[in-house]
Scaffold this motif. Structure first.
Motif, PDB file in Angstrom:
ATOM      1  N   MET A  80       7.298   8.887  -1.653  1.00 13.56           N
ATOM      2  CA  MET A  80       6.834   9.284  -0.326  1.00 13.56           C
ATOM      3  C   MET A  80       7.772  10.352   0.217  1.00 13.56           C
ATOM      4  N   LEU A  81       7.224  11.527   0.482  1.00 12.55           N
ATOM      5  CA  LEU A  81       8.082  12.589   0.999  1.00 12.55           C
ATOM      6  C   LEU A  81       8.072  12.606   2.521  1.00 12.55           C
ATOM      7  N   ARG A  82       6.898  12.369   3.093  1.00 12.39           N
ATOM      8  CA  ARG A  82       6.810  12.512   4.530  1.00 12.39           C
ATOM      9  C   ARG A  82       5.598  11.786   5.077  1.00 12.39           C
TER      10      ARG A  82
ATOM     11  N   GLY B 175       3.943  11.418   9.107  1.00 14.07           N
ATOM     12  CA  GLY B 175       4.105  11.607  10.547  1.00 14.07           C
ATOM     13  C   GLY B 175       3.041  10.815  11.272  1.00 14.07           C
ATOM     14  N   ASN B 176       2.998  10.952  12.579  1.00 12.80           N
ATOM     15  CA  ASN B 176       2.006  10.213  13.349  1.00 12.80           C
ATOM     16  C   ASN B 176       0.643  10.874  13.286  1.00 12.80           C
ATOM     17  N   TRP B 177       0.666  12.197  13.226  1.00  9.72           N
ATOM     18  CA  TRP B 177      -0.585  12.915  13.315  1.00  9.72           C
ATOM     19  C   TRP B 177      -1.048  13.529  12.002  1.00  9.72           C
ATOM     20  N   CYS B 178      -0.153  13.534  11.010  1.00 11.31           N
ATOM     21  CA  CYS B 178      -0.480  14.235   9.764  1.00 11.31           C
ATOM     22  C   CYS B 178      -0.868  13.255   8.677  1.00 11.31           C
ATOM     23  N   PRO B 179      -1.418  13.785   7.591  1.00  9.47           N
ATOM     24  CA  PRO B 179      -1.597  12.964   6.401  1.00  9.47           C
ATOM     25  C   PRO B 179      -0.212  12.666   5.810  1.00  9.47           C
ATOM     26  N   VAL B 180      -0.147  11.899   4.722  1.00 14.70           N
ATOM     27  CA  VAL B 180       1.155  11.686   4.090  1.00 14.70           C
ATOM     28  C   VAL B 180       1.337  12.730   2.995  1.00 14.70           C
ATOM     29  N   GLU B 181       2.592  13.009   2.704  1.00 15.38           N
ATOM     30  CA  GLU B 181       2.865  13.926   1.606  1.00 15.38           C
ATOM     31  C   GLU B 181       3.661  13.171   0.556  1.00 15.38           C
ATOM     32  N   ILE B 182       3.180  13.232  -0.694  1.00 15.35           N
ATOM     33  CA  ILE B 182       3.882  12.509  -1.751  1.00 15.35           C
ATOM     34  C   ILE B 182       4.232  13.462  -2.893  1.00 15.35           C
ATOM     35  N   SER B 183       5.168  13.015  -3.714  1.00 18.49           N
ATOM     36  CA  SER B 183       5.489  13.780  -4.905  1.00 18.49           C
ATOM     37  C   SER B 183       5.015  12.964  -6.102  1.00 18.49           C
ATOM     38  N   VAL B 184       4.235  13.596  -6.971  1.00 17.81           N
ATOM     39  CA  VAL B 184       3.732  12.900  -8.154  1.00 17.81           C
ATOM     40  C   VAL B 184       3.633  13.883  -9.317  1.00 17.81           C
ATOM     41  N   ARG B 185       4.094  13.443 -10.470  1.00 17.21           N
ATOM     42  CA  ARG B 185       4.055  14.289 -11.681  1.00 17.21           C
ATOM     43  C   ARG B 185       4.610  15.696 -11.427  1.00 17.21           C
TER      44      ARG B 185
ATOM     45  N   ARG C  88       0.846  -1.189   0.000  1.00 20.55           N
ATOM     46  CA  ARG C  88       0.000   0.000   0.000  1.00 20.55           C
ATOM     47  C   ARG C  88       0.887   1.246   0.000  1.00 20.55           C
ATOM     48  N   LEU C  89       0.397   2.295  -0.594  1.00 24.05           N
ATOM     49  CA  LEU C  89       1.163   3.542  -0.658  1.00 24.05           C
ATOM     50  C   LEU C  89       1.598   3.983   0.736  1.00 24.05           C
ATOM     51  N   ILE C  90       0.719   3.776   1.687  1.00 14.76           N
ATOM     52  CA  ILE C  90       0.978   4.245   3.042  1.00 14.76           C
ATOM     53  C   ILE C  90       2.160   3.509   3.686  1.00 14.76           C
ATOM     54  N   ASP C  91       2.480   2.315   3.162  1.00 12.50           N
ATOM     55  CA  ASP C  91       3.578   1.542   3.739  1.00 12.50           C
ATOM     56  C   ASP C  91       4.943   1.898   3.168  1.00 12.50           C
ATOM     57  N   LEU C  92       4.974   2.792   2.168  1.00 12.64           N
ATOM     58  CA  LEU C  92       6.273   3.248   1.643  1.00 12.64           C
ATOM     59  C   LEU C  92       7.019   3.990   2.739  1.00 12.64           C
ATOM     60  N   LYS C  93       8.341   3.833   2.743  1.00 10.83           N
ATOM     61  CA  LYS C  93       9.137   4.603   3.709  1.00 10.83           C
ATOM     62  C   LYS C  93       9.404   5.988   3.128  1.00 10.83           C
ATOM     63  N   GLU C  94       9.752   6.920   4.000  1.00 12.70           N
ATOM     64  CA  GLU C  94      10.075   8.267   3.515  1.00 12.70           C
ATOM     65  C   GLU C  94      11.229   8.174   2.528  1.00 12.70           C
ATOM     66  N   GLY C  95      11.049   8.802   1.375  1.00 14.40           N
ATOM     67  CA  GLY C  95      12.094   8.788   0.357  1.00 14.40           C
ATOM     68  C   GLY C  95      11.984   7.619  -0.610  1.00 14.40           C
TER      69      GLY C  95
ATOM     70  N   LEU D 268       1.534  16.452  -3.215  1.00 15.80           N
ATOM     71  CA  LEU D 268       0.145  16.266  -2.816  1.00 15.80           C
ATOM     72  C   LEU D 268       0.090  15.790  -1.370  1.00 15.80           C
ATOM     73  N   ALA D 269      -0.899  16.266  -0.621  1.00 17.73           N
ATOM     74  CA  ALA D 269      -1.160  15.717   0.705  1.00 17.73           C
ATOM     75  C   ALA D 269      -2.341  14.764   0.589  1.00 17.73           C
ATOM     76  N   LEU D 270      -2.188  13.566   1.144  1.00 18.62           N
ATOM     77  CA  LEU D 270      -3.275  12.590   1.098  1.00 18.62           C
ATOM     78  C   LEU D 270      -3.623  12.146   2.507  1.00 18.62           C
ATOM     79  N   GLY D 271      -4.924  12.105   2.838  1.00 15.47           N
ATOM     80  CA  GLY D 271      -5.356  11.589   4.128  1.00 15.47           C
ATOM     81  C   GLY D 271      -4.990  10.109   4.252  1.00 15.47           C
ATOM     82  N   TYR D 272      -4.860   9.620   5.490  1.00 14.32           N
ATOM     83  CA  TYR D 272      -4.486   8.217   5.708  1.00 14.32           C
ATOM     84  C   TYR D 272      -5.440   7.260   5.013  1.00 14.32           C
ATOM     85  N   GLY D 273      -6.729   7.605   5.038  1.00 16.80           N
ATOM     86  CA  GLY D 273      -7.750   6.744   4.444  1.00 16.80           C
ATOM     87  C   GLY D 273      -7.506   6.485   2.970  1.00 16.80           C
ATOM     88  N   VAL D 274      -7.255   7.540   2.199  1.00 19.53           N
ATOM     89  CA  VAL D 274      -7.022   7.332   0.764  1.00 19.53           C
ATOM     90  C   VAL D 274      -5.657   6.720   0.513  1.00 19.53           C
TER      91      VAL D 274
END
Lengths: 79, 637
Positions: free
Chosen positions: A45-47, A49-59, A7-14, A63-69
């Protein structure tokens, strides 16, 4: 080199992955693909955290994505 | 003079409104689209021998039906057929912007592209071959730096030129398999005449667009059968759903264009990146956020209180002069009631709402708002909203009116409704004066604090319930993180002013009528009979003294009036002598939760329509009375 699916969420930072599919409602899928998260696209995967959504780089933009998506997006990672 | 219409279209945050404001100056109007709660900005300008009607369409990423904004934009372009569509593009983020451009081209209106933020492109070390881009897209592309006014006149000039030349619609071809299906379906649409171009209809049908499907079904349901069969074939072939297939095709074209026209050099724009990292940091980010939110509050309310005091004092000092002219008597008293309503309105709008809009505009335009949304996202999920809703909620503690209007930053109707609803339950500054003046002063600060905690619990529970009950899929945060940039102050101030003008039209009549009615109650003996009428609620159910009834009603135009009326009808400002501690707590609790003040109701009507506004108002009155009665019984045990 073998490929691993996760899952995208399981990518490590970087870490980078290629989107293979989106498992979710039509609504969420539509929004994500409109923002450029189509199958075959590379994401980084850029970032996360425990409390934030994830931040990714695409195209070339971020983009910031909530944990759910972020859980609904499946990616392939080269090992 | 020739009259033409130009529409501005593009993604959110690409500088459309800067261009719009530059061109229209003070000749503009910000209202709503007819029957919709989506903002519509319209303006006029004169260019050489043309009068131009300029429409600023909402910022969107696609022409599907995800949001009301998308639907409105595509219907407007297809049905009203503006003479020219100017597609404003953020040059630093070409690929995602071109995805939208490709869809706009399919709508078939003559189009030119404003390639904006060319200054940032340079700083970021990106090099765009504009001539090549123009050749590939087959539409004129103009370099623009909107914040400096560069390229905007060329844009208008080119737009007018294009009308006078004949416009040849460029054909963008998709991949072979998709193109094959398009050709098949487009033939069956041969005899159908709708507002939309046939190719657009075909592609939308293939995508599975519900609105277009309904349109075609009415004319010829057989076509839908053909489309569904072909779409199934495509889905089997590609292994993805039909919407994803078409979106992928479009992004593939956008990606190829970018590869052809863009080269990357060295990015000299490091500061923005550093600022981004620290403002979204797990510790520093929160610290900076708390400090900036607090200082924002401090600025808005210290300025607001100061300015509003001056306004009230100077306007109220007009009363003796007024009485000199109109004498003292019932008629003059009533007329003054109307003026008092006007004063009440002015002292909300100028000191509080205008600065609020300007500060919110600065936060939004600079990009900091998205960082706050980022930080607060998971927390806000607990009440069924995402990060962006934090801003209006915080503002509610100051004044509910700008808070409700601020809920516009939510994407969908559903989110907006939940956010607006929750916001009206937040005790504003006026309610705080009541709580502190009664409970804080006579019962103790701990009990005042307890009231705030109870309120938070109620917000949490009702928010969750609204989240569960309202139909529709909850929207997760999917948000672009733009680079920080300098906000464009001139545009922000102008926008704030035009937005307020629209609000004044709705709120002022309501505030004035209400103040007038209260005045009538005050000077006739009607208040006595009304107190008797609502006695079963105030005295029997809530356990309050009879005279408190009129005080609660007086809170409808402005909530701080409850305290003033309590004193005048109770005959003393020493509330300890006329109310028991339990009565004070119940009275404050009801004041906190019952009907939002008139100005807030006006904001509700503007944001969610009058039906839902009435529903929320009635619900909150009933709910407040219910909670108040229970509190009375529990506290009297």
């Amino acid at each position: 080199m073998s490929e691993k699916s996760m899952r995208l969420i399981d990518l490590k930072e970087g870490q980078k992955g290629i989107i293979s599919s989106i498992v979710g409602g039509r609504h969420a899928t539509q929004r994500l693909t409109d923002m450029g998260l189509t199958p075959g696209t590379e994401v980084k995967m850029l970032r996360k955290g425990n409390w934030c959504p994830v931040e990714i780089s695409v195209r070339g933009s971020n983009l910031a994505l909530g944990y759910g998506v972020a859980r609904k997006i499946l990616v392939k990672v080269k090992e | 003079m020739k009259k033409i219409t130009i529409a501005l279209a593009g993604n959110a945050n690409v500088g459309k409104s800067v261009i719009f404001n530059f061109l229209t100056g003070l000749h503009q109007h910000i209202g709503n689209w007819p029957g919709k709660t989506v903002e519509k900005a319209e303006g006029t300008l004169v260019h050489e021998d043309h009068t131009i009607d300029l429409i600023d369409l909402p910022g969107i990423y696609s022409l599907s039906t995800f949001s009301l904004e998308e639907l409105i934009s595509r219907e407007y372009i297809a049905k009203e057929k503006p003479d020219i569509v100017i597609n404003v593009i953020d040059a630093t983020n070409l690929e995602r912007n071109l995805y939208f451009t490709l869809q706009l081209l399919e709508l078939g209106r003559p189009m030119i592209i404003a390639l904006n933020q060319m200054d940032l492109v340079e700083k970021k070390g990106i090099c765009i071959d504009v001539e090549k881009l123009q050749k590939i897209l087959e539409v004129p592309v103009i370099r623009v730096i909107a914040t400096q006014g560069k390229g905007i006149h060329e844009l208008v000039h080119e737009a007018i030129n294009l009308i006078e030349r004949s416009y040849k619609k460029p054909e963008i071809e998709y991949g072979k398999e998709v193109e094959k299906e398009i050709k098949k379906i487009i033939k069956s649409l041969n005899k159908i005449e709708l507002d939309y171009p046939k190719r657009f209809l075909t592609i939308k049908l293939l995508e599975g667009d519900e609105e277009i499907k309904k349109l075609i079904e009415k004319v010829n349901p057989k076509i839908i059968n053909i489309v569904e069969k072909q779409a199934k074939k495509l889905e089997a072939l590609h292994g993805h759903d039909r919407f994803t297939i078409i979106a992928s095709e479009r992004y593939k074209i956008a990606n190829e264009i970018v590869k052809d026209c863009v080269t990357y050099g060295v990015c000299k724009f490091k500061f923005s990146n550093k600022l981004h990292k620290i403002t979204t940091h797990g510790f520093w980010g929160y610290l900076i956020m708390i400090l900036s939110v607090l200082s924002m509050f401090y600025i808005i309310f210290s300025f607001g209180n100061f300015f509003s005091d001056i306004l009230v004092n100077s306007l109220m000092s007009l009363q003796p002069i007024f009485q000199q002219y109109f004498g003292i008597g019932i008629v003059s008293e009533l007329a003054w009631g109307i003026i008092e309503g006007l004063i009440a309105g002015i002292t909300i709008v100028l000191p509080y709402i205008l600065p609020f809009y300007i500060i919110l505009g600065l936060l939004e335009d600079s990009g900091y708002l998205s960082r706050i949304a980022f930080l607060m996202d998971r927390f806000m999920h607990k009440i069924g909203l995402h990060g962006k809703a934090f801003i209006p909620l915080m503002l509610g503690y100051g004044c509910n009116v700008p808070a409700c209007l601020g809920c516009r930053i939510m994407e969908t109707k559903r989110e907006r409704l939940i956010a607006v609803f929750v916001t009206t339950l937040i005790p504003c500054a006026a309610v705080t004066t009541v709580i502190l003046g009664l409970v804080g002063k006579y019962v103790g600060l701990t009990w005042a604090l307890v009231l705030y905690v109870i309120d938070l619990i109620i917000v949490f529970i009702l928010g969750r319930i609204a989240f569960r009950v309202l139909p529709g899929e909850p929207t997760e945060l999917i948000m672009e993180m733009h680079s920080y940039k300098m906000p464009h102050l001139k545009t922000i101030v102008k926008q704030a002013w035009f937005r307020i003008k629209d609000f004044i039209y709705i709120a002022f009549p309501l505030i004035i009528v209400c103040s007038f009615l209260i005045k009538i109650l005050d000077i006739t003996n009607l208040s006595e009979s009304i107190e008797n009428l609502i006695k079963p609620v105030t005295v029997d159910w809530l356990g309050l003294p009879k005279f408190s009834g009129i005080a609660l009603i007086a809170g409808i135009p402005r909530k701080e009036l409850t305290l003033i009326m309590l004193a005048s009808h109770g005959g003393t400002t020493n509330f300890g002598a006329i109310l028991t501690p339990v009565q004070m707590i119940v009275f404050s609790l009801v004041t906190m939760l019952y009907i939002p003040c008139v100005a807030t109701i006006a904001a509700l009507i503007k944001e969610i329509g009058w039906k839902k506004a009435v529903f929320i108002t009635v619900f909150e009155i009933v709910f407040a009375i219910f909670v108040g009665g229970i509190a009375f019984r529990l506290l009297s045990l």
